[in-house]
Design a protein around this motif. Structure first.
Motif, short mmCIF file in Angstrom:
data_model
loop_
_atom_site.label_atom_id
_atom_site.label_comp_id
_atom_site.label_asym_id
_atom_site.label_seq_id
_atom_site.Cartn_x
_atom_site.Cartn_y
_atom_site.Cartn_z
N ARG A 143 0.84 -1.21 0.00
CA ARG A 143 0.00 0.00 0.00
C ARG A 143 0.87 1.25 0.00
O ARG A 143 0.66 2.19 -0.78
N ARG A 144 1.89 1.27 0.84
CA ARG A 144 2.78 2.42 0.88
C ARG A 144 3.60 2.54 -0.40
O ARG A 144 3.87 3.65 -0.86
N VAL A 145 4.00 1.41 -0.99
CA VAL A 145 4.72 1.45 -2.26
C VAL A 145 3.89 2.17 -3.31
O VAL A 145 4.38 3.07 -4.01
N ALA A 146 2.62 1.78 -3.43
CA ALA A 146 1.73 2.42 -4.41
C ALA A 146 1.59 3.91 -4.13
O ALA A 146 1.63 4.75 -5.05
N GLN A 147 1.43 4.26 -2.85
CA GLN A 147 1.26 5.67 -2.50
C GLN A 147 2.53 6.48 -2.75
O GLN A 147 2.46 7.63 -3.18
N ILE A 148 3.70 5.87 -2.49
CA ILE A 148 4.96 6.56 -2.78
C ILE A 148 5.08 6.85 -4.26
O ILE A 148 5.43 7.96 -4.68
N HIS A 149 4.77 5.85 -5.09
CA HIS A 149 4.85 6.05 -6.54
C HIS A 149 3.93 7.18 -6.99
O HIS A 149 4.27 7.96 -7.88
N ARG A 150 2.76 7.27 -6.39
CA ARG A 150 1.82 8.32 -6.77
C ARG A 150 2.29 9.69 -6.27
O ARG A 150 2.08 10.70 -6.93
N ARG A 151 2.93 9.72 -5.12
CA ARG A 151 3.38 10.99 -4.54
C ARG A 151 4.66 11.50 -5.21
O ARG A 151 4.83 12.71 -5.42
N ASN A 152 5.59 10.58 -5.53
CA ASN A 152 6.87 11.00 -6.11
C ASN A 152 7.45 9.83 -6.90
O ASN A 152 8.10 8.94 -6.35
N ASN A 153 7.23 9.84 -8.21
CA ASN A 153 7.68 8.72 -9.04
C ASN A 153 9.15 8.81 -9.44
O ASN A 153 9.64 7.99 -10.21
N ARG A 154 9.86 9.77 -8.86
CA ARG A 154 11.31 9.88 -9.14
C ARG A 154 12.14 8.99 -8.22
O ARG A 154 13.28 8.68 -8.52
N VAL A 155 11.56 8.60 -7.08
CA VAL A 155 12.35 7.86 -6.09
C VAL A 155 12.33 6.37 -6.39
O VAL A 155 11.47 5.85 -7.11
#
Length: 332
Positions: A128-140
C-alpha cells in the motif's frame, strides 16, 4: 492471591511496548498481576519479504497457537496486521482507544517526500505504501524493507536509505526512537492508511471465565471498535489481505461515521476511492463499555451497522474497478 494473567507477546520492542501498555491497564482494571510471555513467530525469524512468506497473519499464527494451547491467557495484536477472519475458539475481547493512525516519513534533513530528488531510496515493506509513494513521487526508488522499527530508522540515520515510511503509532509507542531525525506527518485525507492502523486488539479464548471477559471489556473503546469494524469490513469484502494495497480509515463525527477507502494498483498507476458518511445510533459511542457484544448480528448495534457500511463501500469500490487492480486472497 489470584494467579497472574499471562499475556503472550512477540519479542520486538514495539510488541513489548504495546503489550506492556495493555498489561498495565488490565492490571489496574482487574486488580490482578499481568506477566508477559515472549513468543517467537515465523515473521520474526524470517528475513524474506512479507509477501514471500505469506503476508497476511504471519505474525499472528504462532501467537494464536499459544493462546489456544493455554500457553497464555490473552494476546495483544497490532490490528492492522490481524487477518479479518476470526479463527474458531478465539474472540477479540477489546479494542482499546486508537493511537495516531497516520503514516510518517522519516528522513535525516526533513526533505518532504514530494521533494526527494531522483535517485533517492525510500524503504517500506508495505505494498500500500509502495503504491502511495509512486503516486506521490515517481522519481524515487522504493526498496523492500523488513526488520523492527529501530533497525529501519537506523538505516536512514546511517545513510543507507534516504527515507522510510512508518506508522506514527509505532514511533509514539517507542518514544525517542527517531528523536534525532525529521518526521513528516502524512494527512489521512491524502494518504489514508491500513485498516486498523494505530489500533490494538486484545484477543482471548471464547471460553474464558466471565470475570476475565468483563475485565478485558473494560479496556474496550467503543469509538475505535466502531471505526475499525468498518475499515476491516472494507478489507474483508475486497478479499484483500492485510498487506494488500488497500487503505481504509473511518472516524466518528458526532453520531455519524465517515469512511474513506482507496484501492491502489501495485505500481501506483491507478486508484479507486470512495468517501461515505453513515448515521449511527445517537449517543452510542459515548456509552462506556458499549463495545461489548460487538459480534451480535443486531441491526441496532452500531458496530454491526459500521461493518455493513464498510461492506457497502467495498462493493462500490469493486463496481468502480477495484477488482481489476487489487490482488485478492482466499483467506483475508
Amino acid at each position: 492471591m489470584a494467579t497472574a494473567l499471562r499475556l503472550g507477546t512477540r519479542r520486538s520492542a514495539l510488541a513489548v511496548a504495546q503489550s506492556s501498555q495493555v498489561a498495565r491497564a488490565l492490571s489496574a482494571a482487574s486488580g490482578r498481576e499481568v506477566t508477559l510471555v515472549p513468543i517467537v513467530s515465523e515473521g520474526d525469524v524470517s528475513r524474506a519479504s512479507l509477501a514471500a512468506i505469506g503476508g497476511t497473519g504471519i505474525f499472528a499464527t504462532r501467537l494464536r497457537e499459544a493462546l489456544l494451547n493455554d500457553e497464555c491467557d490473552l494476546l495483544v495484536h497490532s490490528l492492522k496486521d490481524l487477518p479479518t477472519a476470526q479463527p474458531p475458539g478465539l474472540v477479540i475481547g477489546a479494542v482499546p482507544v486508537r493511537e495516531d493512525a497516520r503514516d510518517v516519513v522519516v528522513t535525516r534533513d526533513g526533505t518532504p517526500l514530494n521533494d526527494l530528488p531522483e535517485g533517492s531510496v525510500v524503504g517500506t515493506g508495505s505494498p500500500r505504501r509502495v503504491a502511495q509513494i509512486h503516486r506521490r513521487n515517481n522519481r524515487v526508488t522504493v526498496q523492500d524493507l523488513r526488520g523492527n522499527v529501530d533497525s529501519r530508522v537506523a538505516r536512514v540515520r546511517d545513510g543507507e536509505l534516504d527515507a522510510v515510511i512508518l506508522a506514527a503509532a509505532g514511533l509514539r509507542r517507542l518514544e525517542g526512537t527517531a528523536a534525532d531525525l525529521q518526521l513528516e506527518e502524512l494527512g489521512l485525507a491524502e494518504w489514508p492508511t491500513a485498516p486498523g492502523q494505530g489500533a490494538l486488539a486484545v484477543e482471548i479464548r471464547d471460553d474464558a471465565p466471565d470475570d476475565f471477559r468483563a475485565a478485558i471489556a473494560l479496556l474496550d473503546d467503543a469509538s475505535t471498535r466502531i471505526a475499525v469494524a468498518a475499515e476491516r469490513a472494507v478489507l474483508s469484502t475486497l478479499e484483500a489481505g492485510c498487506h494488500a494495497p488497500v487503505a481504509a480509515h473511518a472516524a466518528l463525527s458526532g453520531d455519524d461515521l465517515r469512511i474513506h477507502a482507496v484501492a491502489y494498483a501495485l505500481d501506483g498507476s491507478r486508484r479507486v476511492g470512495l468517501d461515505r458518511t453513515v448515521p449511527l445510533l445517537p449517543g452510542y459511542a459515548r456509552i462506556p463499555g458499549s463495545g461489548k457484544g460487538a459480534d451480535a448480528a443486531d441491526d441496532a448495534n452500531p458496530i454491526v451497522r459500521a461493518a455493513r457500511a464498510g461492506t457497502d463501500v467495498a462493493r462500490r469500490l469493486l463496481e468502480r474497478g477495484a477488482a481489476d487492480i487489487v490482488p485478492r486472497e482466499s483467506t483475508p
